[in-house]
Design a protein around this motif. Structure first.
Motif, PDB file in Angstrom:
ATOM      1  N   SER A  50     -69.031 -13.984  -8.748  1.00 53.70           N
ATOM      2  CA  SER A  50     -68.608 -14.685  -7.539  1.00 53.70           C
ATOM      3  C   SER A  50     -67.877 -13.762  -6.575  1.00 53.70           C
ATOM      4  CB  SER A  50     -67.696 -15.856  -7.911  1.00 53.70           C
ATOM      5  OG  SER A  50     -67.099 -16.411  -6.761  1.00 53.70           O
ATOM      6  N   PHE A  51     -68.176 -13.924  -5.285  1.00 53.09           N
ATOM      7  CA  PHE A  51     -67.482 -13.166  -4.251  1.00 53.09           C
ATOM      8  C   PHE A  51     -66.080 -13.722  -3.987  1.00 53.09           C
ATOM      9  CE2 PHE A  51     -71.977 -12.347  -3.399  1.00 53.09           C
ATOM     10  CZ  PHE A  51     -71.972 -10.973  -3.246  1.00 53.09           C
ATOM     11  N   LEU A  52     -65.765 -14.847  -4.606  1.00 50.98           N
ATOM     12  CA  LEU A  52     -64.459 -15.474  -4.411  1.00 50.98           C
ATOM     13  C   LEU A  52     -63.501 -15.205  -5.565  1.00 50.98           C
ATOM     14  CD1 LEU A  52     -65.655 -18.969  -3.080  1.00 50.98           C
ATOM     15  CD2 LEU A  52     -64.692 -17.104  -1.729  1.00 50.98           C
ATOM     16  N   HIS A  72     -57.277 -22.732  -7.598  1.00 49.99           N
ATOM     17  CA  HIS A  72     -56.332 -22.973  -6.506  1.00 49.99           C
ATOM     18  C   HIS A  72     -55.878 -21.699  -5.813  1.00 49.99           C
ATOM     19  CE1 HIS A  72     -56.211 -26.846  -8.741  1.00 49.99           C
ATOM     20  NE2 HIS A  72     -56.367 -27.263  -7.486  1.00 49.99           N
ATOM     21  N   LEU A  73     -55.877 -20.575  -6.527  1.00 52.00           N
ATOM     22  CA  LEU A  73     -55.634 -19.295  -5.848  1.00 52.00           C
ATOM     23  C   LEU A  73     -56.747 -19.002  -4.852  1.00 52.00           C
ATOM     24  CD1 LEU A  73     -54.340 -16.977  -8.732  1.00 52.00           C
ATOM     25  CD2 LEU A  73     -53.120 -17.513  -6.607  1.00 52.00           C
ATOM     26  N   GLU A  74     -57.983 -19.285  -5.243  1.00 52.62           N
ATOM     27  CA  GLU A  74     -59.121 -19.025  -4.360  1.00 52.62           C
ATOM     28  C   GLU A  74     -59.101 -19.952  -3.152  1.00 52.62           C
ATOM     29  OE1 GLU A  74     -62.564 -19.102  -6.951  1.00 52.62           O
ATOM     30  OE2 GLU A  74     -61.628 -17.620  -8.271  1.00 52.62           O
ATOM     31  N   LEU A  75     -58.788 -21.221  -3.374  1.00 57.18           N
ATOM     32  CA  LEU A  75     -58.691 -22.147  -2.247  1.00 57.18           C
ATOM     33  C   LEU A  75     -57.585 -21.727  -1.285  1.00 57.18           C
ATOM     34  CD1 LEU A  75     -59.156 -25.625  -4.002  1.00 57.18           C
ATOM     35  CD2 LEU A  75     -60.760 -24.490  -2.446  1.00 57.18           C
ATOM     36  N   ASN A  87     -76.053  -9.813   2.770  1.00 57.69           N
ATOM     37  CA  ASN A  87     -74.878 -10.395   3.438  1.00 57.69           C
ATOM     38  C   ASN A  87     -75.147 -11.790   3.998  1.00 57.69           C
ATOM     39  OD1 ASN A  87     -72.140  -9.994   4.009  1.00 57.69           O
ATOM     40  ND2 ASN A  87     -72.566  -9.425   6.136  1.00 57.69           N
ATOM     41  N   LYS A  88     -75.951 -12.564   3.268  1.00 56.63           N
ATOM     42  CA  LYS A  88     -76.268 -13.916   3.741  1.00 56.63           C
ATOM     43  C   LYS A  88     -75.111 -14.864   3.445  1.00 56.63           C
ATOM     44  CE  LYS A  88     -81.259 -13.425   3.019  1.00 56.63           C
ATOM     45  NZ  LYS A  88     -82.439 -13.900   2.223  1.00 56.63           N
ATOM     46  N   LYS A  89     -74.740 -15.642   4.458  1.00 56.23           N
ATOM     47  CA  LYS A  89     -73.651 -16.584   4.275  1.00 56.23           C
ATOM     48  C   LYS A  89     -74.084 -17.739   3.365  1.00 56.23           C
ATOM     49  CE  LYS A  89     -73.121 -16.578   8.777  1.00 56.23           C
ATOM     50  NZ  LYS A  89     -72.673 -16.762  10.164  1.00 56.23           N
ATOM     51  N   PHE A  90     -73.116 -18.288   2.648  1.00 59.72           N
ATOM     52  CA  PHE A  90     -73.395 -19.404   1.766  1.00 59.72           C
ATOM     53  C   PHE A  90     -73.480 -20.694   2.564  1.00 59.72           C
ATOM     54  CE2 PHE A  90     -71.109 -16.234  -0.755  1.00 59.72           C
ATOM     55  CZ  PHE A  90     -71.980 -16.061  -1.810  1.00 59.72           C
ATOM     56  N   LYS A  91     -74.399 -21.564   2.157  1.00 61.85           N
ATOM     57  CA  LYS A  91     -74.553 -22.835   2.858  1.00 61.85           C
ATOM     58  C   LYS A  91     -73.358 -23.749   2.614  1.00 61.85           C
ATOM     59  CE  LYS A  91     -79.615 -22.845   2.913  1.00 61.85           C
ATOM     60  NZ  LYS A  91     -80.847 -23.560   2.462  1.00 61.85           N
ATOM     61  N   ASN A  92     -72.803 -23.669   1.421  1.00 56.08           N
ATOM     62  CA  ASN A  92     -71.672 -24.546   1.102  1.00 56.08           C
ATOM     63  C   ASN A  92     -70.877 -23.967  -0.062  1.00 56.08           C
ATOM     64  OD1 ASN A  92     -72.915 -25.526  -1.428  1.00 56.08           O
ATOM     65  ND2 ASN A  92     -74.342 -26.591  -0.055  1.00 56.08           N
ATOM     66  N   ILE A  93     -69.757 -24.598  -0.369  1.00 56.40           N
ATOM     67  CA  ILE A  93     -68.845 -24.089  -1.390  1.00 56.40           C
ATOM     68  C   ILE A  93     -69.457 -24.156  -2.793  1.00 56.40           C
ATOM     69  CG2 ILE A  93     -67.691 -26.332  -1.595  1.00 56.40           C
ATOM     70  CD1 ILE A  93     -66.096 -22.815  -2.025  1.00 56.40           C
ATOM     71  N   THR A  94     -70.353 -25.090  -3.032  1.00 58.72           N
ATOM     72  CA  THR A  94     -71.008 -25.150  -4.344  1.00 58.72           C
ATOM     73  C   THR A  94     -71.808 -23.887  -4.591  1.00 58.72           C
ATOM     74  OG1 THR A  94     -71.117 -27.568  -4.345  1.00 58.72           O
ATOM     75  CG2 THR A  94     -72.687 -26.409  -5.760  1.00 58.72           C
ATOM     76  N   GLN A  95     -72.556 -23.450  -3.590  1.00 57.11           N
ATOM     77  CA  GLN A  95     -73.361 -22.238  -3.748  1.00 57.11           C
ATOM     78  C   GLN A  95     -72.486 -21.002  -3.903  1.00 57.11           C
ATOM     79  OE1 GLN A  95     -76.463 -21.892  -0.812  1.00 57.11           O
ATOM     80  NE2 GLN A  95     -77.178 -23.982  -1.131  1.00 57.11           N
ATOM     81  N   ALA A  96     -71.340 -20.987  -3.248  1.00 61.07           N
ATOM     82  CA  ALA A  96     -70.441 -19.840  -3.350  1.00 61.07           C
ATOM     83  C   ALA A  96     -69.628 -19.850  -4.638  1.00 61.07           C
ATOM     84  CB  ALA A  96     -69.484 -19.833  -2.153  1.00 61.07           C
ATOM     85  N   TRP A  97     -69.417 -21.019  -5.197  1.00 59.20           N
ATOM     86  CA  TRP A  97     -68.400 -21.205  -6.224  1.00 59.20           C
ATOM     87  C   TRP A  97     -68.938 -21.590  -7.595  1.00 59.20           C
ATOM     88  CZ3 TRP A  97     -63.731 -25.031  -5.596  1.00 59.20           C
ATOM     89  CH2 TRP A  97     -62.533 -24.343  -5.820  1.00 59.20           C
ATOM     90  N   GLU A 110     -72.839 -33.448  -5.029  1.00 60.52           N
ATOM     91  CA  GLU A 110     -72.624 -34.126  -6.316  1.00 60.52           C
ATOM     92  C   GLU A 110     -72.079 -33.146  -7.361  1.00 60.52           C
ATOM     93  OE1 GLU A 110     -75.917 -37.681  -6.591  1.00 60.52           O
ATOM     94  OE2 GLU A 110     -76.665 -35.613  -6.623  1.00 60.52           O
ATOM     95  N   LYS A 111     -72.539 -31.918  -7.327  1.00 62.01           N
ATOM     96  CA  LYS A 111     -72.030 -30.910  -8.267  1.00 62.01           C
ATOM     97  C   LYS A 111     -70.580 -30.563  -7.953  1.00 62.01           C
ATOM     98  CE  LYS A 111     -76.553 -28.899  -9.295  1.00 62.01           C
ATOM     99  NZ  LYS A 111     -77.455 -27.726  -9.171  1.00 62.01           N
ATOM    100  N   PHE A 112     -70.265 -30.425  -6.672  1.00 63.90           N
ATOM    101  CA  PHE A 112     -68.883 -30.141  -6.292  1.00 63.90           C
ATOM    102  C   PHE A 112     -67.973 -31.313  -6.650  1.00 63.90           C
ATOM    103  CE2 PHE A 112     -65.355 -30.037  -3.237  1.00 63.90           C
ATOM    104  CZ  PHE A 112     -64.855 -28.776  -3.518  1.00 63.90           C
ATOM    105  N   GLU A 113     -68.469 -32.503  -6.430  1.00 62.46           N
ATOM    106  CA  GLU A 113     -67.724 -33.718  -6.756  1.00 62.46           C
ATOM    107  C   GLU A 113     -67.429 -33.773  -8.261  1.00 62.46           C
ATOM    108  OE1 GLU A 113     -68.105 -38.244  -5.098  1.00 62.46           O
ATOM    109  OE2 GLU A 113     -69.877 -37.366  -6.041  1.00 62.46           O
ATOM    110  N   ALA A 114     -68.397 -33.367  -9.069  1.00 61.25           N
ATOM    111  CA  ALA A 114     -68.203 -33.332 -10.517  1.00 61.25           C
ATOM    112  C   ALA A 114     -67.132 -32.311 -10.892  1.00 61.25           C
ATOM    113  CB  ALA A 114     -69.515 -33.007 -11.214  1.00 61.25           C
ATOM    114  N   TRP A 115     -67.160 -31.143 -10.233  1.00 58.22           N
ATOM    115  CA  TRP A 115     -66.147 -30.115 -10.499  1.00 58.22           C
ATOM    116  C   TRP A 115     -64.755 -30.618 -10.096  1.00 58.22           C
ATOM    117  CZ3 TRP A 115     -64.566 -26.564 -13.344  1.00 58.22           C
ATOM    118  CH2 TRP A 115     -63.634 -25.587 -12.935  1.00 58.22           C
TER     119      TRP A 115
END
Length: 464
Positions: free
Chosen positions: A412-414, A104-107, A43-53, A82-87
């Motif tokens: 993905s958990f999302l 966009h449903l997930e967001l 149950n470790k939280k993700f550091k950021n959306i890139t790691q979660a997504w 940078e990876k999120f920016e690319a996405w």
């Protein structure tokens, strides 16, 4: 019409009624996914959306490559931003792709973000998502719970000790996390790693595996272990649809050739796979397990990138093997010994009519049960057109009300909004049948039917 409004994908009044009043709030049973029980337990939280997504999401990786994003910003050593920016750069270009809808449903559902993702909104969405991900109610378990998930089936190799499934069962986490038995590596006799796998299976089972009978004994030992720990389904990603027969002496010779690293003929590979599948299906049937067959994927097409990144990194594709005769013979042979409840998934849409009608030849053994059916539109077919095509095929060749509905097939958990996406499309399709005068408006019956397809049918089909 506004993008992603309340009536997203709902284009008739009957579909709206069915979705909002009946399907929308049903629990989710994600009976085939690739979440890890360890991640759920820890149950470790993700550091950021890139790691979660983006981590491990080869769906996204494929379109990023197709757009022209360099590998460094996909699976390489670029920073997470940078990876999120690319996405974010790729997303606006995905018109017609389910990834645009899922994104966009997930967001919207998890983060309350209604702006579309683009280079203009990238930084703002990055910061808002990351802030929320640090909260306790955005941990993996919390994300599952807030998605109203009744249960998930993970995919587990026979070697798995199921340690984290046991720990989760003893914890206060209410969602069921159920192991599903996936013995693909035991079936891939042609792989260079086959001997090493057999050695590992021998250690785990405590049995010396020297021939087909001892291999079956080792697999049976693990089936019994999985069964004791709550398993109720098996999953097979078959590299080919097999049907060939050899006697035991000949099969043992094939087995020895494989252990010695000798090249096998196609017939030898198929005969080995057939024998093992007949044995496994009989054991599943004894335990009332459901068997899932995932077929028609041609994997690791880009050898250079396979050597660099390994499997499941976005280099698989749709196969075009002729399967009808072989799957028919395989199911018939299984039926002689014990055919379990079976879901047939093909990655090639041309197979849907064959599989549905072949499956229809193995029904009628238990009151109220459709024993064999085509499964959810899978992987490259997991989009609006693919779902509608799969559902129309099932409806026109079998009994739609028995359909087991949606799964995520996700890491993905999302990804749970994919169930919402499916339910909207499904309800709209049923509404179309009514709107066109092809079925009467019987709200009580149709309401119960879409509720069942959303949750109950899969639960009843998979759970003992």
């Amino acid at each position: 019409m506004k993008f992603l409004d309340d009536n997203f994908m709902l284009r008739n009044e009957y579909g709206k009624k069915l979705y909002f009043d009946y399907a929308k709030d049903q629990p989710i049973f994600d009976f085939h996914c690739h979440l890890e029980a360890k991640e759920i337990y820890e149950n470790k939280k993700f550091k950021n959306i890139t790691q979660a997504w983006l981590g491990g999401d080869h769906y996204k990786w494929r379109v990023m490559r197709a757009y022209g994003i360099e590998e460094k910003r996909i699976t390489g050593n670029a920073s997470d931003y940078e990876k999120f920016e690319a996405w974010a750069k790729v997303v606006p270009n995905l018109i017609g792709n389910p990834l645009y809808h899922w994104t966009h449903l997930e967001l919207k559902n998890f983060f309350g973000i209604e702006e579309t993702l683009s280079p203009k909104t990238c930084k703002e969405i990055w910061e808002k998502c990351n802030e929320l991900l640090q909260r306790d109610d955005f941990s993996p378990r919390a994300l599952i719970s807030k998605s109203n998930v009744w249960g998930v089936c993970t995919t587990n190799d026979p070697l798995d000790d199921l340690k984290y499934h046991k720990l989760l069962k003893e914890s206060d986490f209410e969602t069921k996390v159920i192991p599903a038995f996936r013995p693909d590596k035991a079936l891939k006799i042609e792989d260079a790693s086959f001997k090493n796998y057999i050695d590992e299976l021998s250690k785990v089972s405590g049995l010396e595996i020297k021939d087909i009978d001892s291999l079956k004994s080792a697999l049976l030992f693990r089936i019994q272990y999985f069964d004791q720990n709550g398993a109720c389904a098996s999953d097979h990603g078959l590299s080919r649809v097999p049907f060939a027969r050899l006697n035991k002496e000949e099969l043992n010779k094939v087995f020895q050739k494989a252990l010695q690293g000798q090249k096998l003929t196609d017939m030898e590979i198929e005969a080995y796979m057939t024998e093992l599948m007949l044995f496994l299906s009989e054991e599943y049937c004894k335990r009332n397990w459901t068997m899932e067959l995932h077929i028609q994927a041609i994997r690791n097409n880009n050898e250079k990138m396979f050597e660099k990144l390994g499997p499941d990194t976005g280099y698989d594709a749709v196969h075009d093997e002729k399967i009808a005769e072989k799957i028919s013979k395989l199911l018939s042979a299984m039926n002689d010994r014990g055919l379990p409840k079976t879901l047939l998934f093909s990655l090639n849409p041309k197979d849907l009519y064959s599989l549905s009608t072949i499956g229809g030849s193995f029904q009628g053994e238990k009151e109220g049960e459709m024993k064999v059916q085509i499964g959810t539109a899978w992987w490259f077919l997991d989009h609006k057109d693919g779902m509608i095509n799969q559902m129309r095929t099932l409806a026109s060749t079998s009994v739609f009300s028995k359909f087991v509905g949606m799964l995520t097939d996700s890491r993905s958990f999302l990804s749970y909004p994919r169930h919402e996406y499916f339910r909207r499309i499904m309800c709209n399709l049923v509404g179309e049948y009514v709107e066109l005068g092809e079925y009467p408006w019987d709200e009580e019956f149709l309401g119960q039917m879409v509720k069942d397809i959303s949750f109950k049918n899969s639960k009843d089909f998979i759970i003992k």
